[in-house]
Design a protein around this motif. Structure first.
Motif, PDB file in Angstrom:
ATOM      1  N   PHE A 104       0.847  -1.179   0.000  1.00  0.00           N
ATOM      2  CA  PHE A 104       0.000   0.000   0.000  1.00  0.00           C
ATOM      3  C   PHE A 104       0.885   1.232   0.000  1.00  0.00           C
ATOM      4  CE2 PHE A 104       0.774  -0.919   4.410  1.00  0.00           C
ATOM      5  CZ  PHE A 104       0.719   0.284   5.097  1.00  0.00           C
ATOM      6  N   GLU A 105       0.312   2.363  -0.392  1.00  0.00           N
ATOM      7  CA  GLU A 105       1.000   3.656  -0.430  1.00  0.00           C
ATOM      8  C   GLU A 105       2.307   3.617  -1.213  1.00  0.00           C
ATOM      9  OE1 GLU A 105       1.156   5.366   3.514  1.00  0.00           O
ATOM     10  OE2 GLU A 105      -0.998   5.069   3.784  1.00  0.00           O
ATOM     11  N   ALA A 106       2.268   3.022  -2.404  1.00  0.00           N
ATOM     12  CA  ALA A 106       3.437   2.956  -3.283  1.00  0.00           C
ATOM     13  C   ALA A 106       3.456   4.148  -4.237  1.00  0.00           C
ATOM     14  CB  ALA A 106       3.405   1.647  -4.078  1.00  0.00           C
ATOM     15  N   ASN A 107       4.536   4.285  -4.965  1.00  0.00           N
ATOM     16  CA  ASN A 107       4.630   5.243  -6.070  1.00  0.00           C
ATOM     17  C   ASN A 107       4.258   4.495  -7.342  1.00  0.00           C
ATOM     18  OD1 ASN A 107       5.831   7.654  -4.737  1.00  0.00           O
ATOM     19  ND2 ASN A 107       7.373   6.136  -4.187  1.00  0.00           N
ATOM     20  N   VAL A 108       3.337   5.059  -8.132  1.00  0.00           N
ATOM     21  CA  VAL A 108       2.799   4.325  -9.279  1.00  0.00           C
ATOM     22  C   VAL A 108       2.790   5.206 -10.537  1.00  0.00           C
ATOM     23  CG1 VAL A 108       0.868   2.926 -10.099  1.00  0.00           C
ATOM     24  CG2 VAL A 108       1.366   3.008  -7.676  1.00  0.00           C
ATOM     25  N   PRO A 109       3.954   5.365 -11.183  1.00  0.00           N
ATOM     26  CA  PRO A 109       3.971   6.111 -12.443  1.00  0.00           C
ATOM     27  C   PRO A 109       3.570   5.231 -13.623  1.00  0.00           C
ATOM     28  CG  PRO A 109       6.190   5.470 -11.843  1.00  0.00           C
ATOM     29  CD  PRO A 109       5.292   5.010 -10.727  1.00  0.00           C
ATOM     30  N   VAL A 110       3.163   5.876 -14.707  1.00  0.00           N
ATOM     31  CA  VAL A 110       2.868   5.200 -15.971  1.00  0.00           C
ATOM     32  C   VAL A 110       3.864   5.723 -16.990  1.00  0.00           C
ATOM     33  CG1 VAL A 110       1.177   4.931 -17.818  1.00  0.00           C
ATOM     34  CG2 VAL A 110       0.429   4.921 -15.438  1.00  0.00           C
ATOM     35  N   PHE A 111       4.496   4.801 -17.721  1.00  0.00           N
ATOM     36  CA  PHE A 111       5.470   5.190 -18.733  1.00  0.00           C
ATOM     37  C   PHE A 111       5.418   4.197 -19.877  1.00  0.00           C
ATOM     38  CE2 PHE A 111       9.873   5.106 -20.408  1.00  0.00           C
ATOM     39  CZ  PHE A 111       9.933   6.413 -20.879  1.00  0.00           C
ATOM     40  N   GLU A 112       5.328   4.704 -21.102  1.00  0.00           N
ATOM     41  CA  GLU A 112       5.304   3.888 -22.316  1.00  0.00           C
ATOM     42  C   GLU A 112       4.329   2.720 -22.203  1.00  0.00           C
ATOM     43  OE1 GLU A 112       9.358   3.024 -23.457  1.00  0.00           O
ATOM     44  OE2 GLU A 112       9.630   5.089 -24.168  1.00  0.00           O
ATOM     45  N   ASP A 113       3.082   3.046 -21.851  1.00  0.00           N
ATOM     46  CA  ASP A 113       1.978   2.079 -21.808  1.00  0.00           C
ATOM     47  C   ASP A 113       2.171   0.961 -20.792  1.00  0.00           C
ATOM     48  OD1 ASP A 113       0.440   3.446 -23.679  1.00  0.00           O
ATOM     49  OD2 ASP A 113       1.456   2.463 -25.350  1.00  0.00           O
ATOM     50  N   LYS A 114       2.907   1.230 -19.733  1.00  0.00           N
ATOM     51  CA  LYS A 114       3.075   0.264 -18.654  1.00  0.00           C
ATOM     52  C   LYS A 114       2.917   0.983 -17.316  1.00  0.00           C
ATOM     53  CE  LYS A 114       5.949  -3.146 -20.996  1.00  0.00           C
ATOM     54  NZ  LYS A 114       5.484  -2.843 -22.296  1.00  0.00           N
ATOM     55  N   ILE A 115       2.414   0.252 -16.324  1.00  0.00           N
ATOM     56  CA  ILE A 115       2.302   0.785 -14.967  1.00  0.00           C
ATOM     57  C   ILE A 115       3.476   0.243 -14.157  1.00  0.00           C
ATOM     58  CG2 ILE A 115       0.939   0.804 -12.840  1.00  0.00           C
ATOM     59  CD1 ILE A 115      -1.552   0.354 -14.585  1.00  0.00           C
ATOM     60  N   TYR A 116       4.203   1.136 -13.509  1.00  0.00           N
ATOM     61  CA  TYR A 116       5.298   0.748 -12.639  1.00  0.00           C
ATOM     62  C   TYR A 116       4.875   0.968 -11.191  1.00  0.00           C
ATOM     63  CZ  TYR A 116       8.276   0.526 -16.723  1.00  0.00           C
ATOM     64  OH  TYR A 116       8.815   0.181 -17.931  1.00  0.00           O
ATOM     65  N   VAL A 117       5.238   0.043 -10.323  1.00  0.00           N
ATOM     66  CA  VAL A 117       4.952   0.167  -8.898  1.00  0.00           C
ATOM     67  C   VAL A 117       6.292   0.156  -8.173  1.00  0.00           C
ATOM     68  CG1 VAL A 117       3.782  -0.847  -6.913  1.00  0.00           C
ATOM     69  CG2 VAL A 117       2.729  -0.978  -9.166  1.00  0.00           C
ATOM     70  N   PHE A 118       6.593   1.283  -7.546  1.00  0.00           N
ATOM     71  CA  PHE A 118       7.863   1.455  -6.846  1.00  0.00           C
ATOM     72  C   PHE A 118       7.613   1.482  -5.347  1.00  0.00           C
ATOM     73  CE2 PHE A 118       9.226   4.265 -10.641  1.00  0.00           C
ATOM     74  CZ  PHE A 118       9.578   3.156 -11.391  1.00  0.00           C
ATOM     75  N   GLY A 119       8.219   0.531  -4.625  1.00  0.00           N
ATOM     76  CA  GLY A 119       8.189   0.546  -3.173  1.00  0.00           C
ATOM     77  C   GLY A 119       6.804   0.449  -2.578  1.00  0.00           C
ATOM     78  N   GLY A 120       6.547   1.291  -1.596  1.00  0.00           N
ATOM     79  CA  GLY A 120       5.313   1.232  -0.824  1.00  0.00           C
ATOM     80  C   GLY A 120       5.608   0.642   0.542  1.00  0.00           C
TER      81      GLY A 120
END
Length: 151
Positions: A104-120
């Motif tokens: 929960f409470e992760a960083n969730v950017p979108v780049f080049e048609d993909k969702i990235y989930v960083f940490g949390g």
């Protein structure tokens, strides 16, 4: 080099939709409410409710679909690995492939048609360093390299 797209016209700006998803109500209980703010009329509209009452979840917009990732069910200690997608018509939530790790409470950017989930945060509330990437076309998650520091 990729550049940010700036909205130029009033019509482009009015196509934007601002949403509020889940969170807490006035009784400090998690909610499954989803609402959309209409920039033209300055009014709120109800949207389909989330399948679960969630808080601390992560939200991303990919290809005009809203994704809700992980989070907590009210008063539950363990975060979820579930991922929901609101279809392009905005009528129904569908469950897609689960996260590789609950968080929960992760960083969730979108780049080049993909969702990235960083940490949390983990179930113990400790910061995570791992990363994962979602491909909506194949409905799969891939582990990425860990960040240098958990966050």
């Amino acid at each position: 080099m990729r550049r940010w797209k700036y909205l130029q016209t009033k019509e482009e700006k009015l196509k934007l939709k601002l949403n509020t998803i889940g969170g807490y109500n006035d009784k400090s209980e998690s909610t499954n409410n989803v609402e959309k703010y209409n920039l033209e009329t300055c009014t709120w509209e109800s949207m389909p409710a989330l399948p679960q009452h969630l808080r601390g979840m992560n939200v991303a917009l990919l290809n005009e679909s809203i994704y809700v990732l992980g989070g907590h069910v009210h008063n539950a200690a363990a975060p979820l690995e579930t991922v929901y997608r609101l279809d392009n018509n905005g009528t129904e939530w569908q469950q897609v492939a689960n996260l590789l790790k609950p968080r929960f409470e992760a960083n969730v950017p979108v780049f080049e048609d993909k969702i990235y989930v960083f940490g949390g945060l983990s179930a113990a509330g400790t910061p995570l360093a791992d990363c994962e990437c979602y491909d909506a076309v194949s409905n799969t998650w891939t582990q990425c390299a860990d960040m240098l520091e958990p966050r």
